[in-house]
Design an enzyme around this catalytic site. Structure first.
Site, PDB file in Angstrom:
ATOM      1  N   CYS A  94      38.922  25.766  -5.444  1.00 48.11           N
ATOM      2  CA  CYS A  94      38.788  24.313  -5.563  1.00 48.11           C
ATOM      3  C   CYS A  94      40.052  23.524  -5.168  1.00 48.11           C
ATOM      4  O   CYS A  94      40.316  23.373  -3.991  1.00 48.11           O
ATOM      5  CB  CYS A  94      38.322  23.972  -6.969  1.00 48.11           C
ATOM      6  SG  CYS A  94      37.539  22.361  -7.051  1.00 48.11           S
ATOM      7  N   HIS A 191      33.996  27.800  -9.407  1.00 49.56           N
ATOM      8  CA  HIS A 191      34.703  28.096 -10.655  1.00 49.56           C
ATOM      9  C   HIS A 191      33.823  29.048 -11.459  1.00 49.56           C
ATOM     10  O   HIS A 191      32.903  29.633 -10.955  1.00 49.56           O
ATOM     11  CB  HIS A 191      34.871  26.821 -11.480  1.00 49.56           C
ATOM     12  CG  HIS A 191      35.727  25.789 -10.869  1.00 49.56           C
ATOM     13  ND1 HIS A 191      37.095  25.826 -10.929  1.00 49.56           N
ATOM     14  CD2 HIS A 191      35.423  24.656 -10.196  1.00 49.56           C
ATOM     15  CE1 HIS A 191      37.591  24.748 -10.330  1.00 49.56           C
ATOM     16  NE2 HIS A 191      36.602  24.033  -9.872  1.00 49.56           N
TER      17      HIS A 191
HETATM   18  N1  GLN Z   1      40.672  17.155  -7.583  1.00 53.29           N
HETATM   19  C1  GLN Z   1      39.863  17.852  -6.632  1.00 53.29           C
HETATM   20  C2  GLN Z   1      38.482  17.255  -6.469  1.00 53.29           C
HETATM   21  O1  GLN Z   1      38.024  16.549  -7.347  1.00 53.29           O
HETATM   22  C3  GLN Z   1      39.751  19.293  -7.054  1.00 53.29           C
HETATM   23  C4  GLN Z   1      38.911  19.476  -8.270  1.00 53.29           C
HETATM   24  C5  GLN Z   1      38.932  20.847  -8.845  1.00 53.29           C
HETATM   25  O2  GLN Z   1      39.818  21.646  -8.574  1.00 53.29           O
HETATM   26  N2  GLN Z   1      37.987  21.101  -9.707  1.00 53.29           N
HETATM   27  O3  GLN Z   1      37.837  17.488  -5.464  1.00 53.29           O
END
Ligand code: GLN
Length: 239
Positions: A94, A191
């Site tokens: 992510c 995740h």
């Molecule tokens: N901040 C980034 C987004 O919202 C990554 C989010 C995350 O790692 N869950 O796309």
């Protein structure tokens, strides 16, 4: 023999939704097969010797976390790119997936420059893409996870996606492809954490790391009954 070393990139700022569990899975699967493991945390400003890393792992983070690590990441980007190009196995989830690309522009318009290791770029979309997701990958078969991101990731022409989306949004809202597989770098929005439900990806990272260390013996198969059950349950959950 020197232990197999996992370098966890930015655990203080980039570790959402159980992403540290990926490191734990790698550690346990290596230990169950008789290998000693050393985990090194790398946080901004630390003089970590990246040449010690057999596997690199990075997790997700809030936009604020991504801003916090940007300077350190850029100062180490050339080293990381060389390692990725040399075939060092890495798993970037992510927020770190986004920052292994060219840039991530947040919803407020702030452009966070990435390490430019992966041929991708990301811009925040209007809606967060959240929910259970399933992919089909040529290399790894079915991959099960959970996505939660605002970023929409555009793959450049030379990028290979990790998989085709069976259910979920993926790299952008059109729901066609998810993640990137570049050399031995696996980068994805999934995740959950990813590896407990997808031991085939954990073993790819482990086998690649061991081979690079000259260990070519066939690794003991492990009992993945619980992982299989977890996959079945996750796939039945509503999006
Ligand atoms: N901040 C980034 C987004 O919202 C990554 C989010 C995350 O790692 N869950 O796309």
């Amino acid at each position: 023999m020197r232990p197999i070393t996992i370098i966890q990139l930015y655990p203080r700022d980039m570790n959402l939704y159980g992403d540290w569990g990926n490191t734990l899975v790698l550690k346990k699967r290596l230990e169950w097969r008789g290998h000693a493991v050393n985990i090194i945390d790398h946080n901004p400003g630390e003089a970590t010797d990246f040449s010690l890393g057999d596997i690199f792992v990075g997790g997700g983070g809030q936009d604020a976390g991504q801003i916090a690590i940007q300077d350190d990441l850029l100062s180490r980007a050339a080293e990381l790119k060389k390692l990725a190009d040399d075939g060092v196995p890495m798993l970037m989830i992510c927020g770190m997936y986004q920052l292994f690309g060219a840039f991530f522009t947040t919803k407020s318009g702030q452009k966070i420059t990435g390490a430019n290791i992966l041929p991708i770029e990301t811009k925040a979309g209007e809606n967060r893409l959240i929910g259970n997701i399933t992919l089909q990958s040529e290399t790894f078969g079915e991959i099960v996870g959970y996505e939660n991101h605002s970023g929409l990731t555009l793959l450049h022409d030379n990028a290979t996606p990790l998989g085709r989306v069976i259910r979920g949004a993926g790299n952008d809202s059109d729901g066609k492809y998810e993640g990137v597989h570049y050399n031995n770098v696996i980068a994805t929005y999934l995740h959950g954490p990813l590896l407990p439900k997808n031991p085939q990806i954990a073993d790819f990272l482990i086998d690649t790391a061991l081979k690079r260390r000259g260990i070519t013996d066939r690794q003991k198969p492990l009992d993945d009954t619980y992982a299989e059950q977890a996959r079945i349950i996750a796939k039945k959950r509503p999006r």
